[in-house]
Motif scaffolding. Structure first.
Motif, PDB file in Angstrom:
ATOM      1  N   GLN A  32      -8.476   6.047 -20.752  1.00 42.12           N
ATOM      2  CA  GLN A  32      -7.252   6.668 -21.266  1.00 42.12           C
ATOM      3  C   GLN A  32      -6.172   6.706 -20.190  1.00 42.12           C
ATOM      4  O   GLN A  32      -4.993   6.434 -20.463  1.00 42.12           O
ATOM      5  CB  GLN A  32      -7.543   8.074 -21.777  1.00 42.12           C
ATOM      6  N   MET A  33      -6.552   7.015 -18.964  1.00 41.39           N
ATOM      7  CA  MET A  33      -5.584   7.048 -17.873  1.00 41.39           C
ATOM      8  C   MET A  33      -5.032   5.648 -17.595  1.00 41.39           C
ATOM      9  O   MET A  33      -3.833   5.492 -17.343  1.00 41.39           O
ATOM     10  CB  MET A  33      -6.230   7.643 -16.620  1.00 41.39           C
ATOM     11  N   ALA A  34      -5.877   4.631 -17.668  1.00 41.01           N
ATOM     12  CA  ALA A  34      -5.419   3.260 -17.454  1.00 41.01           C
ATOM     13  C   ALA A  34      -4.429   2.863 -18.546  1.00 41.01           C
ATOM     14  O   ALA A  34      -3.409   2.226 -18.262  1.00 41.01           O
ATOM     15  CB  ALA A  34      -6.604   2.299 -17.431  1.00 41.01           C
ATOM     16  N   ASP A  35      -4.699   3.253 -19.796  1.00 39.36           N
ATOM     17  CA  ASP A  35      -3.764   2.965 -20.890  1.00 39.36           C
ATOM     18  C   ASP A  35      -2.429   3.659 -20.666  1.00 39.36           C
ATOM     19  O   ASP A  35      -1.362   3.085 -20.895  1.00 39.36           O
ATOM     20  CB  ASP A  35      -4.355   3.402 -22.238  1.00 39.36           C
ATOM     21  N   THR A  36      -2.469   4.903 -20.201  1.00 44.90           N
ATOM     22  CA  THR A  36      -1.241   5.654 -19.923  1.00 44.90           C
ATOM     23  C   THR A  36      -0.447   4.989 -18.807  1.00 44.90           C
ATOM     24  O   THR A  36       0.782   4.836 -18.910  1.00 44.90           O
ATOM     25  CB  THR A  36      -1.577   7.104 -19.536  1.00 44.90           C
ATOM     26  N   ILE A  37      -1.123   4.560 -17.758  1.00 43.13           N
ATOM     27  CA  ILE A  37      -0.445   3.886 -16.648  1.00 43.13           C
ATOM     28  C   ILE A  37       0.208   2.599 -17.117  1.00 43.13           C
ATOM     29  O   ILE A  37       1.361   2.308 -16.777  1.00 43.13           O
ATOM     30  CB  ILE A  37      -1.431   3.624 -15.491  1.00 43.13           C
ATOM     31  N   ASN A  38      -0.500   1.821 -17.932  1.00 42.82           N
ATOM     32  CA  ASN A  38       0.069   0.573 -18.444  1.00 42.82           C
ATOM     33  C   ASN A  38       1.297   0.840 -19.312  1.00 42.82           C
ATOM     34  O   ASN A  38       2.297   0.124 -19.226  1.00 42.82           O
ATOM     35  CB  ASN A  38      -0.983  -0.216 -19.230  1.00 42.82           C
ATOM     36  N   ASP A  39       1.232   1.885 -20.145  1.00 44.13           N
ATOM     37  CA  ASP A  39       2.376   2.241 -20.980  1.00 44.13           C
ATOM     38  C   ASP A  39       3.569   2.647 -20.121  1.00 44.13           C
ATOM     39  O   ASP A  39       4.698   2.223 -20.372  1.00 44.13           O
ATOM     40  CB  ASP A  39       1.999   3.373 -21.930  1.00 44.13           C
ATOM     41  N   LEU A  40       3.318   3.441 -19.085  1.00 44.13           N
ATOM     42  CA  LEU A  40       4.412   3.872 -18.207  1.00 44.13           C
ATOM     43  C   LEU A  40       5.016   2.693 -17.443  1.00 44.13           C
ATOM     44  O   LEU A  40       6.234   2.647 -17.236  1.00 44.13           O
ATOM     45  CB  LEU A  40       3.918   4.944 -17.238  1.00 44.13           C
TER      46      LEU A  40
END
Length: 71
Positions: A32-40
């Motif tokens: 989930q954190m990796a997905d958030t980082i990619n989105d940001l």
């Protein structure tokens, strides 16, 4: 003595199951954190593109900062 070894094995199996559940939870959190980082990162790239386009605009719109027109 045999019974205490069996009890210990059962206890260790329970601890192992808990450790597996914790590892699965941490793995999901990491994903989930990796997905958030990619989105940001995508949002940042998009913002940088917009800022660059605004700075490169040869004919900037000049408007008054007044909320009403001055006569």
């Amino acid at each position: 003595m045999q019974r205490t070894h069996i009890d210990r094995v059962v206890e260790l199996e329970k601890e192992l199951a808990v450790a597996h559940e914790r590892a699965n939870g941490l793995e999901a959190q990491k994903d989930q954190m990796a997905d958030t980082i990619n989105d940001l990162r995508k949002r940042l790239d998009s913002s940088e593109t917009r800022v660059t386009a605004l700075l490169a605009d040869d004919n900037p719109k000049r408007g008054s900062w007044w909320p009403w027109k001055r006569s």
